[in-house]
Design an enzyme around this catalytic site. Structure first.
Site, PDB file in Angstrom:
ATOM      1  N   LYS A  57       7.802  -1.473  -2.823  1.00 21.51           N
ATOM      2  CA  LYS A  57       6.866  -0.408  -2.435  1.00 21.51           C
ATOM      3  C   LYS A  57       7.661   0.828  -2.002  1.00 21.51           C
ATOM      4  CE  LYS A  57       2.812  -3.246  -1.731  1.00 21.51           C
ATOM      5  NZ  LYS A  57       2.956  -4.687  -1.497  1.00 21.51           N
ATOM      6  N   SER A 101      -3.524  -3.463   3.831  1.00 28.80           N
ATOM      7  CA  SER A 101      -3.466  -2.506   2.717  1.00 28.80           C
ATOM      8  C   SER A 101      -4.823  -1.944   2.321  1.00 28.80           C
ATOM      9  CB  SER A 101      -2.829  -3.178   1.507  1.00 28.80           C
ATOM     10  OG  SER A 101      -3.625  -4.270   1.083  1.00 28.80           O
ATOM     11  N   HIS A 135       3.727  -3.024   3.704  1.00 32.17           N
ATOM     12  CA  HIS A 135       3.142  -1.670   3.667  1.00 32.17           C
ATOM     13  C   HIS A 135       3.599  -0.820   4.851  1.00 32.17           C
ATOM     14  CE1 HIS A 135       0.424  -1.643   0.210  1.00 32.17           C
ATOM     15  NE2 HIS A 135       0.206  -2.925   0.453  1.00 32.17           N
TER      16      HIS A 135
END
Ligand SMILES: *Cc1c(COP(=O)(O)O)cnc(C)c1O
Length: 415
Positions: free
Chosen positions: A249, A190, A218
């Site tokens: 996310k 990230s 991610h």
């Protein structure tokens, strides 16, 4: 024991030290829903300001998508608000099992188990499937939640240098005497936006008879041609033994996580993983929202395609303006500034220009690698990106860093 002045002072001193070190975290308040344009208040009580959000993990722009919100409303109506139980007692609804099956299908695995969060998934999974006869071999930059999971597990532990396959191979050789070797990595890292070399890792794991664990928080929803994740990008779907990921996310951004992978390993988690056994799972309203997110993503690849186009546009714009970026193609685009104070000053000036982007410095990133991390979303339109580019150029010019090399920036501002 009472909270004496002496004890109180211990904490006051610690907090003061954190403040003096300049790393005291202060949270800004968003008064709107999460989106490309947000209304933000600084805790000092300044007036509300509308800014373009360049630092959310809302990669697919689904956090406030009307269809997701509606599905969540419908779920609230049909399945109620709370479960008031952990899953194995009376906290499992049909939709929880449905979501597990849908995630299995989406990721191309054998089975899936939900957790309250990916943090919980990582905290529980290693201890559930490994013992002290086994070894965990992790990349040195894995996420904090994986580090906690490793701490909670009785298996032995070793590390390899970030993304260094020779080093990993030497560790696999070194630990050939262990019952089970598990290689542990993030799919996308990230802070730099780089991806793990999963094709090479699968090869090594096959050669040395090791399991492969990937945290794809991610990546799930947008990396790879149809957004299945880092394993799709590297052509190794079906070959990852354990994938953990978050729904907090790209996949709607509310909360929740899972462990997905080999059938027996998932079953072991259902029997033994403590955050699964002793904590309520995802609320029905969130489950309903995530199911809708998976519907949307399975219809077509429009959103991840738009994200890819936006990311290319953004990278090109910043590069042409003369900024130094970390190489890569993920929607995590770090603008390198090297000096910690410079990253904070530029972040503040950008905010004044209506752009919300956060500066990171040591210890979040290595010393001398301060940066502003921007994150692109399919929720951004070109006009958002153009406005943000104009602001970056204006501020970059003010500090005289456009077109400078790394060495020149460091000469000018120090480290
Ligand atoms: C964000 C993140 C997590 C935590 O996810 P939650 O569901 O919010 O707990 C875990 N691992 C990685 C790599 C992450 O980026």
């Amino acid at each position: 024991m009472s909270y004496t002045n002496k004890i109180k002072k211990i904490y006051q001193d610690q907090l003061e030290q954190i403040r003096n070190a300049g790393i005291f975290k202060v949270e800004r308040l968003i008064h709107s829903s999460q989106a490309a344009d947000i209304e933000v208040e600084f805790p000092t009580g300044s007036s509300l300001k509308t800014v373009i959000n360049m630092c959310a993990n809302n990669y697919l722009g689904l956090s406030s998508h009307p269809e997701v919100v509606k599905a969540a409303h419908d779920g609230l109506e049909s399945r109620g608000y709370g479960m008031s139980s952990v899953r194995f007692i009376c906290g499992t609804q049909d939709i929880h099992r449905e979501l597990e099956n849908r995630v299995t299908e989406f990721l191309g695995t054998e089975d899936t188990i939900l957790f309250p969060s990916c943090m919980d998934a990582n905290a529980g999974v290693f201890e559930a499937v490994l013992s002290n006869e086994d070894i965990m071999i992790s990349d040195r930059l894995v996420h904090a939640s994986i580090i906690d999971g490793i701490r909670l597990c009785s298996a032995q532990h070793d590390t390899f240098k970030h993304s260094n396959m020779q080093h990993l191979e030497s560790k696999l050789q070194l630990h050939s005497d262990k019952r089970i070797r598990m290689v542990i990595t993030d799919g996308v890292y990230s802070m730099d936006g780089d991806t793990a070399k999963l094709d090479e890792m699968v090869e090594l794991c096959e050669k040395y008879d090791a399991l492969l664990f990937v945290d794809d928080s991610h990546a799930s929803g947008f990396i790879g041609k149809t957004g299945r994740g880092t394993h799709e990008k590297y052509g190794v779907m079906g070959k990852i033994d354990i994938i953990t990921t978050t729904f907090g996310k790209a996949l709607g951004g509310a909360s929740g996580g899972c462990v997905s992978g080999r059938k027996e390993l998932v079953e072991m988690c259902r029997q033994k993983a403590r955050p699964y056994l002793f904590s309520n799972t995802i609320a029905p309203v969130v489950v309903s929202g995530v199911l809708k997110v998976l519907d949307i993503l399975s219809e077509n690849t429009e959103r991840r395609d738009k994200l890819e186009e936006n990311t290319a546009y953004w990278r090109k714009g910043l590069t042409n303006a003369g900024f130094i970026l970390k190489e890569g193609d993920s929607p995590i685009v770090p603008v390198m500034l090297f000096n910690a104070k410079l990253s904070q000053d530029i972040s503040k000036d950008l905010y004044d220009e209506g752009i919300y982007a956060i500066g990171f410095f040591f210890p979040v990133v290595p010393n001398g690698q301060a940066r502003i991390r921007t994150q692109i979303s399919a929720g951004h339109e070109i006009h958002h990106l153009d406005k943000a580019l104009d602001a970056f150029k204006k501020v970059g010019k003010k500090y005289g860093i456009l077109g400078l090399t790394k060495q020149e920036i460091i000469q000018k501002y120090g480290l």
